[in-house]
Design a protein around this motif. Structure first.
Motif, PDB file in Angstrom:
ATOM      1  N   HIS A 198       3.492   4.208  -0.350  1.00 61.74           N
ATOM      2  CA  HIS A 198       2.398   4.191  -1.332  1.00 61.74           C
ATOM      3  C   HIS A 198       2.001   2.748  -1.666  1.00 61.74           C
ATOM      4  O   HIS A 198       0.812   2.416  -1.718  1.00 61.74           O
ATOM      5  CB  HIS A 198       2.861   4.945  -2.578  1.00 61.74           C
ATOM      6  N   GLU A 208       6.474  16.273  -7.812  1.00 61.81           N
ATOM      7  CA  GLU A 208       6.059  14.864  -7.971  1.00 61.81           C
ATOM      8  C   GLU A 208       6.024  14.172  -6.605  1.00 61.81           C
ATOM      9  O   GLU A 208       5.135  13.381  -6.309  1.00 61.81           O
ATOM     10  CB  GLU A 208       7.029  14.097  -8.888  1.00 61.81           C
ATOM     11  N   ARG A 209       7.042  14.485  -5.766  1.00 62.11           N
ATOM     12  CA  ARG A 209       7.098  13.840  -4.439  1.00 62.11           C
ATOM     13  C   ARG A 209       5.949  14.317  -3.549  1.00 62.11           C
ATOM     14  O   ARG A 209       5.367  13.543  -2.803  1.00 62.11           O
ATOM     15  CB  ARG A 209       8.452  14.108  -3.782  1.00 62.11           C
ATOM     16  N   ILE A 235      12.537   9.185  -2.204  1.00 64.65           N
ATOM     17  CA  ILE A 235      11.679   8.561  -3.232  1.00 64.65           C
ATOM     18  C   ILE A 235      11.386   7.113  -2.861  1.00 64.65           C
ATOM     19  O   ILE A 235      10.237   6.646  -2.947  1.00 64.65           O
ATOM     20  CB  ILE A 235      12.335   8.669  -4.633  1.00 64.65           C
ATOM     21  N   GLY A 282      13.068   9.297 -11.023  1.00 60.01           N
ATOM     22  CA  GLY A 282      12.372  10.557 -11.291  1.00 60.01           C
ATOM     23  C   GLY A 282      11.367  10.375 -12.419  1.00 60.01           C
ATOM     24  O   GLY A 282      10.234  10.873 -12.361  1.00 60.01           O
ATOM     25  N   LEU A 324       8.184   8.794 -11.343  1.00 58.29           N
ATOM     26  CA  LEU A 324       7.262   9.590 -10.522  1.00 58.29           C
ATOM     27  C   LEU A 324       6.338  10.457 -11.360  1.00 58.29           C
ATOM     28  O   LEU A 324       5.333  10.953 -10.861  1.00 58.29           O
ATOM     29  CB  LEU A 324       8.062  10.509  -9.579  1.00 58.29           C
ATOM     30  N   SER A 325       6.690  10.681 -12.645  1.00 54.90           N
ATOM     31  CA  SER A 325       5.927  11.664 -13.417  1.00 54.90           C
ATOM     32  C   SER A 325       4.555  11.114 -13.816  1.00 54.90           C
ATOM     33  O   SER A 325       4.409   9.936 -14.139  1.00 54.90           O
ATOM     34  CB  SER A 325       6.707  12.052 -14.676  1.00 54.90           C
ATOM     35  N   PHE A 330      12.472  17.073  -8.397  1.00 54.62           N
ATOM     36  CA  PHE A 330      11.219  16.272  -8.382  1.00 54.62           C
ATOM     37  C   PHE A 330      10.345  16.596  -7.165  1.00 54.62           C
ATOM     38  O   PHE A 330       9.654  15.735  -6.640  1.00 54.62           O
ATOM     39  CB  PHE A 330      11.500  14.748  -8.385  1.00 54.62           C
ATOM     40  N   LEU A 333       3.981   5.874 -12.017  1.00 53.94           N
ATOM     41  CA  LEU A 333       4.210   5.006 -10.856  1.00 53.94           C
ATOM     42  C   LEU A 333       3.047   4.033 -10.682  1.00 53.94           C
ATOM     43  O   LEU A 333       3.259   2.820 -10.528  1.00 53.94           O
ATOM     44  CB  LEU A 333       4.389   5.858  -9.589  1.00 53.94           C
ATOM     45  N   MET A 377       7.656   5.731  -2.106  1.00 51.54           N
ATOM     46  CA  MET A 377       7.122   4.658  -2.952  1.00 51.54           C
ATOM     47  C   MET A 377       6.666   3.476  -2.104  1.00 51.54           C
ATOM     48  O   MET A 377       5.608   2.888  -2.325  1.00 51.54           O
ATOM     49  CB  MET A 377       8.191   4.176  -3.944  1.00 51.54           C
ATOM     50  N   ILE A 407       2.720  12.374  -4.141  1.00 52.07           N
ATOM     51  CA  ILE A 407       2.676  11.065  -3.460  1.00 52.07           C
ATOM     52  C   ILE A 407       2.522  11.267  -1.952  1.00 52.07           C
ATOM     53  O   ILE A 407       1.740  10.582  -1.295  1.00 52.07           O
ATOM     54  CB  ILE A 407       3.949  10.234  -3.759  1.00 52.07           C
TER      55      ILE A 407
END
Length: 989
Positions: A502, A661-662, A495, A440, A443-444, A658, A448, A499, A665
């Motif tokens: 990404h 944040e998710r 997550i 978490g 992700l902020s 989160f 990342l 990720m 992304i």
């Protein structure tokens, strides 16, 4: 009178006092034709008789001189005979031998067979050893004479010895012959080195400065023989090197994840080929880094450049240091480069202003840590830059004051990556909440991207991705779990999935893929990415079996999405849901199209899909993108509307941790996935904005313009500017993808051949080489295999090969050939793997070489007769005319590059041997000159090993190439046959 042997004949001549020419006539009568004088050892027999007494016999010596002048005896037999005399106390005899050497030692030649030429090399080596021993004996006698008080006699003889040594060694041709002899007889060379040391010790106490400096000069010449090929002058009249600049920019923009070693080798290749002095070379690397920092688009690209400059380039320099001759020298060169860099104040100021910090300071500290600069140098340079910065108008705005400088963040992110990797190694089942906290935090904000950039620049991204794939695999199943545990598991799955998507989109899917081991099960994410994830240049089939899983699972998923108010989490198999969602969406779309479901139901379903885990939405959109491509213009509306519904975030209280944040992304992932389809369908979808352009280098080509115009325009702009910027690199890359390698290379070469000013053509070559680095292997195959042969064999195109564009093209061809040949044993970089590879068979059918050659060749070499058809007249173009060193090294000729090189050199050989000369002949000469100019010592393993041996004798007929050094450079001296060819060519010069 019947003469029994040579000795009797010489004695009879002496008794009867024959004159020299009378002696020669009688000798020819005594000895019938058949045996040569060298076989009879005439020179040795004459010297033996002449040197019987304390002083030499002048009459017999006159016979020897006559034999030398009339070429009855070869130079090698005379030198061998002289080197057998070892009674240095007989001064007059030694002086007579030195006089004989004086007759020919600076104009040795041999026009016989290859063995005779190698014999001359060996004889010259023996004579050099004899001269050194003779000099040492004279010096010893002089020392004794000085002690006894009569210096004159010894000094005269020492001066004579040194004079002959200097005369022999000052000829480049002689040094080249000695170079070959050293490779033939390593033990004799060792003896020469010992004699040289001994002589140095004796002469150290000599009072005559003139003789001592003469001896030192001879010693230097002898020591230079083994390295006579590796001396290259460096370019001192230039300060900018656009090729280095572009190679660094290309790597920083497109290949941050690449290993450092190939980049180091490529940079070293450019440094060698362009003879760039080390300080200017390092300066050019730093200049490119600062330009990259200033012009990189905001967001991920900016962070990538920061990581590249502050983490990767210092590592590259650490490796470059190993190539330099001394650690101390390299740190001085780096220091010197920084001194130059500090003078480029506007460049540094602009970077400092953008990043709100002293970039140079960070860089210097990092170089200090890596041992590239001494502490004193770092402090001195930091102080200089700090003094400079006092005069810069600072941006004191409030918004700027809060920006944390990226360089500092990136340098701090590097150790964090290591810590996260350690955390991820722990057993996930023990403390999933703790792990969720770490993720978490990642992700902020821009954490990342910072961590990924730092991992990519330090080569840790692959293991980073591996850890997330393992985590994702761990979270696919849950059994007997509580609601809280289920939501933690759902979050960990989501997550890790986001990720990995990404990472694949930012750094290329190669980073994710594991080296597949036989029998091992492929993880879910890898399977999904390879079969279901849209990427640039990858067309997916929406009806592929991977989108059609078990129908019962699909039905239960459709029911779940349609009936419940929100997604259930407990015991949910997320990987199955992800694989079933495509078929579920198809069902839902059909129901909507046929009026079974209303738009409100669709909204509820899409909210359910994206409400808890964003990865379901990603999987759904991945299929929709493939589906929309297959639909007609009027059938797309509902599918595009569904993408729109899935792209926006859900505004609800009931989301998991989160969520915001998710969603950020997820939006970036969906934007990448949909980019092509939205462009093709002229649709716009508003993705939740992060305030930064997530795809800065996408869709750079101007619409409705022919790509050839775009290519010529962008090249003209780059040529005018004198350097390639990262935007241009991306345009060139897109054009290379679109037009294909042949189209791309052919049109750029046409642009080069249009240039008529020398400085423009040189700049064009430097820039073209760096543009070709986008896919050097394929471009080289096209350039050497198609474009050059086309120009060289078509007389209507010869005019385009005139100087200066012809010289420039020759230079470019050699640079590309050398780069590809030195790197093609390694792996293609990730950005080159995406492109279509030409099939090896294409090159085999295009360039048929006689695959039987090695066996014929072995028969030829094992026969005892003289290798006449290899070393005889080059007009005899039989099978052996294509015999080259590469065949003796058994190079794999099924490799396309080797094949293309072998054919190019066969073509060059036939051009040199043909009766018509023209610009194409001149081009071949420039090509060979550039090969010689760029080569390191000894061409084993270089492109010249593909040149047929017969080409050497053809080349030396070209005045510009008829030098001993050129012959040594173009022949493979590691092979006995190569040494024979070189000796034959040099001895005949």
């Amino acid at each position: 009178m019947k003469v029994v042997n040579l000795k009797q004949a010489i004695l009879q001549a002496w008794k009867e006092r024959w004159s020299d020419y009378q002696w020669a006539i009688n000798m020819k009568k005594f000895f019938p034709k058949g045996a040569t004088w060298d076989i009879l050892n005439l020179a040795e027999a004459l010297l033996e008789q002449a040197m019987i007494g304390p002083s030499p016999n002048p009459l017999i010596l006159s016979y020897l001189k006559y034999a030398i002048s009339s070429q009855m005896v070869s130079y090698s037999s005379v030198l061998t005979a002289i080197s057998k005399f070892d009674d240095f106390s007989r001064e007059l005899c030694v002086q007579a031998l030195l006089d004989i050497m004086d007759m020919f030692c600076d104009r040795l030649s041999c026009h016989g067979k290859a063995e005779e030429c190698i014999g001359l090399c060996r004889a010259l080596l023996s004579a050099l050893h004899w001269l050194l021993r003779c000099t040492a004996a004279s010096a010893e006698r002089l020392r004794e004479g000085l002690e006894a008080g009569s210096p004159a006699t010894g000094e005269k003889q020492l001066a004579m010895c040194l004079q002959r040594l200097e005369k022999t060694l000052s000829s480049t041709k002689n040094r080249a012959l000695l170079h070959i002899a050293k490779l033939e007889e390593a033990s004799s060379w060792t003896a020469i080195e010992h004699s040289l040391l001994k002589l140095g010790e004796i002469l150290a106490n000599l009072s005559n400065p003139q003789l001592r400096s003469q001896a030192e000069q001879c010693g230097t010449l002898i020591r230079s023989i083994p390295t006579m090929l590796s001396v290259h002058s460096e370019q001192l009249h230039k300060t900018g090197f656009p090729t280095v600049h572009a190679v660094v920019l290309l790597e920083g923009t497109m290949n941050l994840t690449g290993e450092t070693q190939p980049l180091v080798e490529q940079l070293m290749m450019v440094k060698r080929m362009q003879h760039i002095p080390t300080p200017l070379f390092v300066l050019e690397i730093w200049k490119a880094c600062f330009v990259g920092l200033i012009e990189s688009p905001e967001g991920t690209e900016e962070l990538k450049w920061t990581a590249f400059t502050f983490l990767k380039i210092p590592q590259v320099l650490v490796k470059l240091k190993k190539y330099s001759h001394g650690d101390k020298d390299f740190t001085e060169d780096v220091n010197c480069a920084f001194e130059f860099l500090l003078k480029l104040t506007p460049l540094l100021d602009k970077a400092d202003q953008r990043y709100n910090c002293d970039c140079t300071d960070f860089l210097l500290q990092e170089c200090g840590k890596q041992g590239l600069l001494s502490e004193a140098s770092v402090n001195n340079l930091v102080a200089k830059r700090a003094a400079d910065r006092k005069h810069v108008p600072q941006l004191k705005s409030s918004e700027n004051a809060n920006i944390q400088p990226n360089p500092g963040l990136i340098l701090r992110a590097e150790p964090t990556v290591t810590n996260i990797l350690k955390t991820m190694d722990a057993d996930h089942s023990k403390s999933p909440e703790g792990l969720l906290g770490v993720l978490g935090h990642m992700l902020s904000g821009k954490s990342l991207d910072l961590l990924l950039a730092a991992a990519a620049a330090t080569g840790k991204l692959k293991s980073f991705a591996r850890k997330f794939i393992n985590l994702n695999e761990f979270t696919t199943h849950g059994s007997g779990e509580s609601t809280k545990a289920a939501s933690v598991r759902a979050l960990l799955f989501d997550i890790s999935f986001l990720m990995l998507c990404h990472v694949a989109q930012t750094y290329g899917s190669e980073v994710i893929l594991s080296e597949s081991s036989a029998g091992a099960e492929v993880p879910f994410f890898e399977t999904w990415m390879q079969t279901c994830m849209p990427e640039e240049g990858k067309i997916l089939n929406p009806d592929h079996p991977c989108f059609r899983p078990d129908s019962t699972k699909v039905e239960s998923l459709v029911a779940l999405l349609n009936n419940s108010s929100e997604m259930k989490l407990v015991q949910m198999k997320w990987h199955e849901a992800c694989l079933s969602i495509s078929a579920a969406i198809l069902e839902i779309l059909n129901a909507w199209e046929n009026g079974v479901l209303a738009f409100e139901s669709i909204q509820k379903i899409t909210d359910n899909i994206k409400g808890k885990v964003c990865s379901l939405a990603v999987c759904a959109v991945a299929w929709l993108v493939a589906h929309v491509r297959m639909l007609g213009l009027d059938e797309r509306e509902k599918s595009l509307q569904m993408i729109r519904q899935l792209a926006g975030p859900l505004y609800s209280e009931n989301t998991l941790q989160f969520y915001n944040e998710r969603v950020v992304i997820m939006s970036s992932i969906l934007e990448h996935m949909c980019a092509d389809v939205l462009q093709q369908t002229a649709t716009q979808i508003k993705f939740p904005s992060t305030g930064v352009d997530t795809m800065p280098y996408w869709n750079l080509l101007p619409p409705k313009r022919p790509i050839k115009e775009v290519l010529t325009d962008i090249f003209a702009k780059v040529l005018e500017k004198g350097w390639v910027d990262s935007r241009s690199i991306h345009i060139f890359d897109t054009l290379l993808h679109m037009g294909g390698v042949y189209w791309f290379c052919n049109n750029l070469i046409k642009e080069l051949l249009k240039e008529t000013r020398k400085e423009h053509t040189l700049r064009a070559v430097e820039l073209l080489y760096s543009i070709f680095c986008l896919d050097m292997q394929q471009v080289t195959l096209v350039l050497l295999g198609h474009i050059l042969p086309g120009l060289l064999t078509d007389s209507s195109k010869w005019h385009s090969l005139m100087d200066p564009p012809g010289t420039a093209l020759a230079k470019l061809a050699v640079w590309c050939a050398l780069s590809s040949y030195s790197s093609h044993k390694g792996q293609a970089s990730s950005r080159q793997k995406k492109r279509h590879r030409e099939d090896i068979e294409d090159y085999i059918s295009l360039f048929p070489l006689d695959d039987m050659q090695p066996s014929k060749l072995m028969r030829l070499l094992s026969s005892n007769e003289e290798d006449a058809n290899i070393l005889s007249s080059p007009t005899d173009r039989s099978m052996s005319s294509s015999l080259s060193a590469s065949q003796l090294h058994t190079v794999n000729m099924r490799d396309p590059l080797n094949r293309v090189l072998a054919n190019l050199f066969l073509l060059i050989s036939s051009i040199l041997g043909s009766r018509t000369a023209g610009p194409h002949t001149q081009f071949v000469q420039w090509f060979m000159e550039e090969c010689v100019d760029c080569l390191e010592q000894g061409s084993r393993g270089s492109i010249l090993q593909f040149m047929p041996f017969t080409t050497v004798s053809e080349l030396v007929k070209v005045s510009a190439m008829s030098s001993p050094k050129v012959v040594l450079a173009i022949t493979d001296l590691s092979l006995p046959l190569g040494r024979q060819v070189a000796a034959k060519a040099i001895a005949a010069l």
